[in-house]
Scaffold this motif. Structure first.
Motif, mmCIF file in Angstrom:
data_model
loop_
_atom_site.group_PDB
_atom_site.id
_atom_site.type_symbol
_atom_site.label_atom_id
_atom_site.label_comp_id
_atom_site.label_asym_id
_atom_site.label_seq_id
_atom_site.Cartn_x
_atom_site.Cartn_y
_atom_site.Cartn_z
ATOM 1 N N PRO A 77 -17.372 -20.541 7.638
ATOM 2 C CA PRO A 77 -18.091 -19.297 7.333
ATOM 3 C C PRO A 77 -18.724 -19.276 5.947
ATOM 4 C CG PRO A 77 -15.761 -18.974 6.950
ATOM 5 C CD PRO A 77 -15.917 -20.371 7.498
ATOM 6 N N ASP A 78 -19.761 -18.455 5.828
ATOM 7 C CA ASP A 78 -20.321 -18.159 4.506
ATOM 8 C C ASP A 78 -19.471 -17.102 3.809
ATOM 9 O OD1 ASP A 78 -22.816 -19.737 4.746
ATOM 10 O OD2 ASP A 78 -23.238 -18.329 6.373
ATOM 11 N N GLY A 79 -18.873 -16.220 4.612
ATOM 12 C CA GLY A 79 -18.063 -15.156 4.044
ATOM 13 C C GLY A 79 -16.924 -14.773 4.969
ATOM 14 N N VAL A 80 -15.902 -14.153 4.389
ATOM 15 C CA VAL A 80 -14.748 -13.657 5.146
ATOM 16 C C VAL A 80 -14.519 -12.197 4.766
ATOM 17 C CG1 VAL A 80 -12.259 -13.852 5.546
ATOM 18 C CG2 VAL A 80 -13.645 -15.924 5.310
ATOM 19 N N PHE A 81 -14.466 -11.354 5.766
ATOM 20 C CA PHE A 81 -14.194 -9.935 5.554
ATOM 21 C C PHE A 81 -12.723 -9.680 5.853
ATOM 22 C CE2 PHE A 81 -14.534 -5.577 7.735
ATOM 23 C CZ PHE A 81 -14.171 -4.903 6.570
ATOM 24 N N VAL A 82 -11.978 -9.270 4.820
ATOM 25 C CA VAL A 82 -10.548 -8.994 4.956
ATOM 26 C C VAL A 82 -10.368 -7.483 5.070
ATOM 27 C CG1 VAL A 82 -8.264 -9.308 3.964
ATOM 28 C CG2 VAL A 82 -10.040 -11.023 3.551
ATOM 29 N N MET A 83 -10.074 -7.025 6.281
ATOM 30 C CA MET A 83 -9.929 -5.592 6.548
ATOM 31 C C MET A 83 -8.446 -5.216 6.593
ATOM 32 S SD MET A 83 -11.263 -2.652 7.168
ATOM 33 C CE MET A 83 -10.025 -1.351 7.063
ATOM 34 N N MET A 84 -8.019 -4.444 5.600
ATOM 35 C CA MET A 84 -6.637 -3.991 5.540
ATOM 36 C C MET A 84 -6.633 -2.462 5.499
ATOM 37 S SD MET A 84 -5.061 -6.834 2.903
ATOM 38 C CE MET A 84 -3.363 -6.419 3.317
ATOM 39 N N CYS A 85 -5.812 -1.850 6.342
ATOM 40 C CA CYS A 85 -5.875 -0.396 6.499
ATOM 41 C C CYS A 85 -4.729 0.316 5.789
ATOM 42 C CB CYS A 85 -5.908 -0.025 7.977
ATOM 43 S SG CYS A 85 -4.435 -0.468 8.903
ATOM 44 N N SER A 126 -17.566 -16.457 0.219
ATOM 45 C CA SER A 126 -17.544 -15.101 -0.332
ATOM 46 C C SER A 126 -16.492 -14.296 0.420
ATOM 47 C CB SER A 126 -18.911 -14.431 -0.193
ATOM 48 O OG SER A 126 -19.894 -15.106 -0.951
ATOM 49 N N ILE A 127 -15.715 -13.518 -0.317
ATOM 50 C CA ILE A 127 -14.641 -12.727 0.284
ATOM 51 C C ILE A 127 -14.960 -11.248 0.100
ATOM 52 C CG2 ILE A 127 -12.171 -12.221 0.252
ATOM 53 C CD1 ILE A 127 -11.804 -15.034 -1.055
ATOM 54 N N PHE A 128 -14.967 -10.514 1.199
ATOM 55 C CA PHE A 128 -15.217 -9.084 1.166
ATOM 56 C C PHE A 128 -13.896 -8.379 1.466
ATOM 57 C CE2 PHE A 128 -18.908 -11.393 2.845
ATOM 58 C CZ PHE A 128 -19.769 -11.210 1.776
ATOM 59 N N GLN A 129 -13.312 -7.820 0.421
ATOM 60 C CA GLN A 129 -11.973 -7.238 0.522
ATOM 61 C C GLN A 129 -12.058 -5.723 0.602
ATOM 62 O OE1 GLN A 129 -8.658 -8.656 0.516
ATOM 63 N NE2 GLN A 129 -8.275 -6.509 1.070
ATOM 64 N N SER A 130 -11.514 -5.170 1.678
ATOM 65 C CA SER A 130 -11.515 -3.716 1.804
ATOM 66 C C SER A 130 -10.561 -3.089 0.791
ATOM 67 C CB SER A 130 -11.098 -3.310 3.219
ATOM 68 O OG SER A 130 -9.746 -3.691 3.471
ATOM 69 N N LEU A 131 -10.993 -1.978 0.206
ATOM 70 C CA LEU A 131 -10.098 -1.149 -0.574
ATOM 71 C C LEU A 131 -9.477 -0.111 0.363
ATOM 72 C CD1 LEU A 131 -12.083 -0.564 -3.912
ATOM 73 C CD2 LEU A 131 -10.472 -2.390 -3.318
ATOM 74 N N PHE A 132 -8.387 0.479 -0.071
ATOM 75 C CA PHE A 132 -7.640 1.382 0.801
ATOM 76 C C PHE A 132 -8.094 2.825 0.630
ATOM 77 C CE2 PHE A 132 -4.982 -2.332 0.161
ATOM 78 C CZ PHE A 132 -4.536 -2.600 1.445
ATOM 79 N N THR A 133 -8.373 3.477 1.751
ATOM 80 C CA THR A 133 -8.715 4.895 1.702
ATOM 81 C C THR A 133 -7.483 5.671 1.237
ATOM 82 O OG1 THR A 133 -8.163 5.081 4.049
ATOM 83 C CG2 THR A 133 -10.474 4.774 3.485
ATOM 84 N N GLU A 134 -7.710 6.646 0.387
ATOM 85 C CA GLU A 134 -6.590 7.390 -0.181
ATOM 86 C C GLU A 134 -5.910 8.275 0.851
ATOM 87 O OE1 GLU A 134 -6.929 9.471 -3.777
ATOM 88 O OE2 GLU A 134 -7.539 7.727 -4.953
ATOM 89 N N TYR A 135 -4.591 8.266 0.808
ATOM 90 C CA TYR A 135 -3.779 9.096 1.689
ATOM 91 C C TYR A 135 -2.539 9.523 0.911
ATOM 92 C CZ TYR A 135 -0.315 10.268 5.256
ATOM 93 O OH TYR A 135 0.662 10.897 5.987
ATOM 94 N N ASP A 136 -2.248 10.807 0.955
ATOM 95 C CA ASP A 136 -1.065 11.337 0.276
ATOM 96 C C ASP A 136 -0.115 11.879 1.333
ATOM 97 O OD1 ASP A 136 0.814 12.394 -1.383
ATOM 98 O OD2 ASP A 136 -0.482 13.933 -2.274
ATOM 99 N N ASP A 137 1.077 11.312 1.400
ATOM 100 C CA ASP A 137 2.041 11.764 2.403
ATOM 101 C C ASP A 137 2.655 13.119 2.054
ATOM 102 O OD1 ASP A 137 3.646 11.067 0.279
ATOM 103 O OD2 ASP A 137 4.656 9.414 1.314
ATOM 104 N N ARG A 138 2.337 13.630 0.865
ATOM 105 C CA ARG A 138 2.773 14.950 0.394
ATOM 106 C C ARG A 138 4.283 15.069 0.235
ATOM 107 N NH1 ARG A 138 -0.766 16.656 -2.400
ATOM 108 N NH2 ARG A 138 0.036 18.793 -2.297
ATOM 109 N N VAL A 139 4.963 13.938 0.183
ATOM 110 C CA VAL A 139 6.410 13.977 -0.033
ATOM 111 C C VAL A 139 6.728 14.610 -1.380
ATOM 112 C CG1 VAL A 139 8.451 12.549 -0.424
ATOM 113 C CG2 VAL A 139 6.890 12.018 1.464
ATOM 114 N N TYR A 140 5.895 14.312 -2.383
ATOM 115 C CA TYR A 140 6.136 14.837 -3.725
ATOM 116 C C TYR A 140 5.148 15.944 -4.094
ATOM 117 C CZ TYR A 140 8.926 10.611 -3.913
ATOM 118 O OH TYR A 140 9.856 9.632 -3.645
#
Length: 260
Positions: A77-85, A126-140
């Motif tokens: 590949p020319d690039g790799v997309f790393v999708m982490m949720c 080339s590596i395309f790394q996903s950033l994580f969408t913000e989520y608050d579990d509201r525990v605190y």
């Protein structure tokens, strides 16, 4: 550019365009990425780029990046997309003992950056790394942002480390889904029902937006950069016309035509 609808992207993805520049992309993820990969190909074709996507099996990031004989490397590949949720990240966080949660982001970053290193050892990828969408579990509650061990604090720390690490690596490009999700709202970008059933990381309506974010970076990397910017001067950088008004007659400032 507004993203096309999923039906239109599906149709484009099935086409076989001729004469377009080819870009080979592998998608790996800890979630289901088939629909996203299809949307990436369709978006690429719509923008004049034949993105040939190899979508690997579910949750195969480690085997695909660590095995030299994997289908990822065979695809060249020319690039790799790393999708982490975020959903999977939260699962790992809740499985971490309370006393160890303050170092959660550091351990996650170490694991991800090790995957980058493995990919880099196989050539110019080339590596395309996903950033994580913000989520608050509201525990605190409202205290989450001031407690370093809360999930919200650790997620933000991890996104920051990924962004900084990408800049240092040189061949890694963050895909800021966190920004796009915050713009449309978490509930609009994500669907807990869809993730629970099919492990798809985005709501169906948001997949074209997510695909567009990936293609934006690919397209930007293929465009030649220019160091010269040509601008009009009169009534653009200043108010007035130098030839008619003279150097002392033009206006520069925050008021009137000086804002030109």
């Amino acid at each position: 550019m507004n993203p096309l609808s999923m039906p239109k992207l599906n149709k484009l993805a099935k086409s076989s365009p001729e004469g377009l520049p080819v870009y080979k992309l592998v998608t790996v993820g800890d979630c289901a990425t088939q629909h996203l990969s299809t949307a990436i190909r369709g978006t690429g074709i719509a923008r004049g780029l034949d993105i040939r996507v190899l979508d690997t099996d579910y949750n195969q990031i480690l085997p695909q990046t660590s095995d030299p004989q994997s289908e990822l490397y065979a695809f060249a590949p020319d690039g790799v997309f790393v999708m982490m949720c975020t959903e999977k990240l939260y699962e790992r966080y809740t499985q971490t003992p309370q006393a160890e949660r303050d170092g959660f982001a550091d351990r996650e970053y170490a694991w991800i950056s090790a995957r980058w290193a493995e990919l880099a050892s196989h050539g110019k990828i080339s590596i395309f790394q996903s950033l994580f969408t913000e989520y608050d579990d509201r525990v605190y509650g409202s205290f989450a942002s001031r407690l370093s061990f809360s999930f919200l604090s650790q997620l933000r720390r991890l996104n920051q480390k990924l962004s900084e690490g990408a800049a240092e690596a040189g061949n890694v490009y963050p895909v800021d889904f966190a920004f796009f999700a915050s713009a449309v709202g978490y509930d609009s970008a994500k669907s807990s029902k869809i993730f629970g059933i099919a492990k798809i990381p985005f709501a169906t309506e948001y997949i074209p937006e997510a695909a567009s974010a990936v293609v934006d970076i690919i397209a930007a990397l293929r465009v030649k950069s220019y160091r010269c910017i040509v601008l009009d001067l009169d009534n653009t950088l200043w108010g007035g016309v130098v030839v008619d008004d003279g150097p002392d007659g033009i206006e520069i400032g925050e008021l009137g035509t000086g804002k030109a």
